[in-house]
Design a protein around this motif. Sequence first.
Motif, PDB file in Angstrom:
ATOM      1  N   ALA A 222       0.836  -1.206   0.000  1.00 18.76           N
ATOM      2  CA  ALA A 222       0.000   0.000   0.000  1.00 18.76           C
ATOM      3  C   ALA A 222       0.868   1.252   0.000  1.00 18.76           C
ATOM      4  N   LYS A 223       1.977   1.221   0.744  1.00 21.49           N
ATOM      5  CA  LYS A 223       2.879   2.373   0.763  1.00 21.49           C
ATOM      6  C   LYS A 223       3.540   2.568  -0.600  1.00 21.49           C
ATOM      7  N   PHE A 224       3.879   1.473  -1.270  1.00 27.01           N
ATOM      8  CA  PHE A 224       4.476   1.582  -2.608  1.00 27.01           C
ATOM      9  C   PHE A 224       3.517   2.294  -3.549  1.00 27.01           C
ATOM     10  N   LEU A 225       2.263   1.843  -3.572  1.00 31.16           N
ATOM     11  CA  LEU A 225       1.288   2.466  -4.476  1.00 31.16           C
ATOM     12  C   LEU A 225       1.039   3.917  -4.085  1.00 31.16           C
ATOM     13  N   LEU A 226       1.089   4.223  -2.794  1.00 31.45           N
ATOM     14  CA  LEU A 226       0.938   5.604  -2.344  1.00 31.45           C
ATOM     15  C   LEU A 226       2.093   6.459  -2.863  1.00 31.45           C
ATOM     16  N   GLU A 244       6.189  14.237  -0.438  1.00 26.77           N
ATOM     17  CA  GLU A 244       5.462  13.121   0.168  1.00 26.77           C
ATOM     18  C   GLU A 244       5.900  11.795  -0.439  1.00 26.77           C
ATOM     19  N   ALA A 245       6.191  11.783  -1.739  1.00 31.96           N
ATOM     20  CA  ALA A 245       6.701  10.566  -2.365  1.00 31.96           C
ATOM     21  C   ALA A 245       8.026  10.150  -1.739  1.00 31.96           C
ATOM     22  N   ALA A 246       8.920  11.124  -1.537  1.00 32.04           N
ATOM     23  CA  ALA A 246      10.229  10.819  -0.951  1.00 32.04           C
ATOM     24  C   ALA A 246      10.098  10.303   0.474  1.00 32.04           C
TER      25      ALA A 246
END
Length: 518
Positions: A222-226, A244-246
């Motif tokens: 889920a964190k990867f897709l986020l 936020e991606a970083a």
Amino acid sequence: MTLTSCTNDLEVTPKDDDEFLSETFFENPESYKQVLAKLYAGLYVGGNDGDGTADIAGIGGDFSSYLRLLFVVQELPTDEAIIAWADGTLPTMNTQNWSPANEFLAGTFSRAFYHISVANEFLRQTTDEKLASRGVDANLKAEIATFRAEARFLRAFSYYNLMDLFGNVPITTENDPVGFFYPEQKTRAEVFAFIESELKDLDNSLVDSRANEYGRVDKTAAKFLLAQIYLNSKVYTGTERFNEAAIVCADIINNSGYTFANVPYRYLFSADNNTNGAQNEFIFPIVSDGNAIRATGGGMSFILHASIGGSMDAASRGMDGGWQGIRTRKELVQLFPDATATADKRGTFYTDGQTLDIANVGTFTNGYAVTKYINKKADGSAAQRNDIPDTDFPMYRLSDVYLMYAEATVRGAASGNIATAVGYINQLRDRADAATISVSDLTLDFILDERGRELFWECHRRTDLIRFGKFTGGSKIWQWKGGSVNGSATESFRDLMPIPSRIIQANPTLEQNTGYVN
């Protein structure tokens, strides 16, 4: 396999979920995991019996495999792949000349929404009230709570693909009525917000990182897709969210327990990549198993069979034959300093009897063949079978998180550290026996090229090129882009696929994307 048969009478309409999702079905305690397995298996196969009866009416189970369709839409329109076959409107995927009548886009749209409908029905049938009415015991209820979280993730995965490919799409959930109604089309930004909300909430209900069975998702998926949607937020919503991606990427790298696989690069794409060390960086693999899966035309079976042809020895690839379909364009080959892969082990191409230039799209020997995937174990021994491969497809892996962190940092993420990003990139390059880089080398152009070198044929390229502004237009040209042998600029509206005509016919409230005529 008859290559020309898959487009006959392509009426792409999901079948009725009630055929297998019913009150009677759920009286069996084993049914809950069976439906979860259906959601996972549908990423590879097109129906309950593999290539036989298809989930999507009027389209073969082999062709309607989720993974096969993702490859068609994410790889064929780019510099990484091209296909020789002339089935229906398939050639337009090679040249970015598709229209709303394209049956392959209709298949992709329908497959994603079929998965959403199955997930929604599963969620309806597993509420506390439903489970109590069936007398489900506490232990099974706890297990079902985990199943529900995984179903929600897989639903979010489908919404992500729909948002990425088609933009404004309807949203339906378990709270919507069962039966005929026109679901309301939402803006791309609204779909983004729904996915983001779901993924954040799933951190409370998915199992801890690396605590699930191999092949099933956990909090890190889920964190990867986020991180992925944050990296592409400017495309999807008009607002940059690189910081936020970083932050999410750093969390995955430092806290998830997934580790960079210190094995030769080729191990990641071998038949035993679930046990040879490669699995340590596989956050979300699409599992393939020659004995357990009955699908000779979907998933990895398609990718491996279709990439074999010309003078290639299929047995050396662990397969029983080749379909002479997909190979690569010279622009991908040119990302590697030496096509024989002595300078970068990731550049794995078969060149004997193949031409670098593609004069004729329909001739398999025009264009180098790709040998990235193999149905043999890393030590060269045989897989279980030679018709259906054991090679798992790495949908999400930690190496991509390294690359996303580096890109977000270069794009200005306040939390990012350039030196750290360079270190991550050099881990990838060390494994590939490629020359390491310094801070001054880490530019956006370099990152796009490095993503091509590390992740080619992993169903990311179209999305990557759009984020970098190089998918359409004339800033990046490759052979047969736009339909000419040397390539030409294409219209920017093609950064979005059209809503398929058949989908609009079924739901006339949907509005077509700009630039396309129904």
